[in-house]
Design a protein around this motif. Structure first.
Motif, mmCIF file in Angstrom:
data_model
loop_
_atom_site.group_PDB
_atom_site.id
_atom_site.type_symbol
_atom_site.label_atom_id
_atom_site.label_comp_id
_atom_site.label_asym_id
_atom_site.label_seq_id
_atom_site.Cartn_x
_atom_site.Cartn_y
_atom_site.Cartn_z
ATOM 1 N N UNK A 114 0.889 -1.206 0.081
ATOM 2 C CA UNK A 114 0.069 0.071 -0.064
ATOM 3 C C UNK A 114 0.774 1.399 -0.030
ATOM 4 N N UNK A 115 1.714 1.503 0.970
ATOM 5 C CA UNK A 115 2.365 2.848 0.962
ATOM 6 C C UNK A 115 3.633 2.794 -0.064
ATOM 7 N N UNK A 116 4.074 1.873 -0.734
ATOM 8 C CA UNK A 116 5.164 1.792 -1.599
ATOM 9 C C UNK A 116 6.410 1.957 -0.750
ATOM 10 N N UNK A 117 6.316 2.128 0.580
ATOM 11 C CA UNK A 117 7.698 2.251 1.072
ATOM 12 C C UNK A 117 8.165 1.052 1.985
ATOM 13 N N UNK A 118 9.565 0.797 1.222
ATOM 14 C CA UNK A 118 10.061 -0.692 1.895
ATOM 15 C C UNK A 118 10.118 -0.513 3.387
ATOM 16 N N UNK A 119 9.671 -1.857 4.124
ATOM 17 C CA UNK A 119 9.995 -1.789 5.598
ATOM 18 C C UNK A 119 10.348 -3.038 5.960
ATOM 19 N N UNK A 132 8.103 -2.705 -0.879
ATOM 20 C CA UNK A 132 7.951 -1.283 -1.681
ATOM 21 C C UNK A 132 7.328 -1.848 -3.016
ATOM 22 N N UNK A 133 7.649 -1.057 -4.296
ATOM 23 C CA UNK A 133 7.161 -1.514 -5.280
ATOM 24 C C UNK A 133 8.234 -1.588 -6.448
ATOM 25 N N UNK A 134 8.056 -2.494 -7.402
ATOM 26 C CA UNK A 134 9.039 -2.794 -8.350
ATOM 27 C C UNK A 134 8.802 -1.873 -9.650
ATOM 28 N N UNK A 135 7.555 -0.993 -9.591
ATOM 29 C CA UNK A 135 7.066 -0.318 -10.814
ATOM 30 C C UNK A 135 6.790 1.057 -10.446
ATOM 31 N N UNK A 140 10.228 7.264 -3.129
ATOM 32 C CA UNK A 140 11.399 6.559 -2.828
ATOM 33 C C UNK A 140 12.782 6.734 -3.879
ATOM 34 N N UNK A 141 13.781 6.572 -3.461
ATOM 35 C CA UNK A 141 15.035 6.783 -4.333
ATOM 36 C C UNK A 141 15.117 5.696 -5.504
ATOM 37 N N UNK A 157 15.087 -10.017 2.690
ATOM 38 C CA UNK A 157 15.961 -8.820 2.332
ATOM 39 C C UNK A 157 15.059 -8.246 1.202
ATOM 40 N N UNK A 158 15.495 -6.722 1.166
ATOM 41 C CA UNK A 158 14.934 -5.960 0.093
ATOM 42 C C UNK A 158 16.107 -6.130 -0.966
ATOM 43 N N UNK A 159 15.423 -6.011 -2.429
ATOM 44 C CA UNK A 159 16.508 -5.742 -3.541
ATOM 45 C C UNK A 159 15.917 -4.469 -4.125
ATOM 46 N N UNK A 160 16.868 -3.432 -4.020
ATOM 47 C CA UNK A 160 16.828 -2.045 -4.672
ATOM 48 C C UNK A 160 17.376 -1.931 -5.995
ATOM 49 N N UNK A 161 16.617 -1.363 -6.812
ATOM 50 C CA UNK A 161 17.273 -1.146 -8.384
ATOM 51 C C UNK A 161 16.670 0.012 -8.831
ATOM 52 N N UNK A 162 17.533 0.458 -9.882
ATOM 53 C CA UNK A 162 16.929 1.698 -10.505
ATOM 54 C C UNK A 162 16.047 1.559 -11.861
#
Length: 162
Positions: A114-119, A132-135, A140-141, A157-162
């Motif tokens: 819902x919030x699109x904020x990784x927690x 969070x959201x992949x799209x 968020x950065x 774990x979170x996977x973060x990407x551009x």
């Protein structure tokens, strides 16, 4: 067991398709969990070409998705009970609404969106995890999703990407 955790894909409104970084992880996953706001049932159909898909509906999902998925569910994966809910509603924070949804249940982890904020944090012995959201990263950065490894332990774990 490798589990890919996603939420808030909002396809095709926010992106034309699933990002390559996510699809790379889907290639060898055992299970996919979607915490709502799929936007269309086509997202489910695409995801199930990779692995079994479990999930819940979110506040922007249509009746077709609501026919396939509940508002809340609990999965037993190995020795762990995983609660899944989108987290939308009125009052309180998204985290607090997710916790409240499972107040009468015994769970080891609550996955929500819902919030699109990784927690990723523990509260009263329960792991709270928002991928969070992949799209649709909003403010968020980076875009993000999650990976759980479940065996004798549960690692997230979170996977973060551009």
């Amino acid at each position: 067991m490798k589990i890919v955790i996603i939420s808030d894909t909002h396809l095709p409104k926010r992106a034309k398709g699933l990002p390559a970084r996510l699809m790379a992880e889907l290639a060898d996953t055992d299970l996919i969990i979607h915490a709502g706001d799929w936007q269309t049932i086509e997202v489910f159909h695409e995801l199930q070409t990779y692995a079994k898909v479990e999930g819940v509906f979110g506040n922007v999902d249509d009746d077709t998705i609501k026919e396939h998925f509940p508002a809340k569910r609990i999965l037993e994966l190995g020795e762990f009970k995983i609660g899944i809910v989108h987290g939308h509603g009125k009052g309180k924070t998204t985290d607090k609404r997710a916790i409240q949804a499972f107040a009468e249940d015994e769970v080891d982890c609550i996955i929500f969106g819902h919030s699109h904020i990784p927690v990723k944090k523990a509260e009263n012995g329960i792991l709270l995890f928002n991928p969070g959201s992949p799209t649709d990263k909003r403010r968020q950065k980076l875009f993000s999703f999650g990976i759980f490894q479940i065996g004798d332990t549960m690692e997230a774990e979170h996977i973060f990407f551009n």
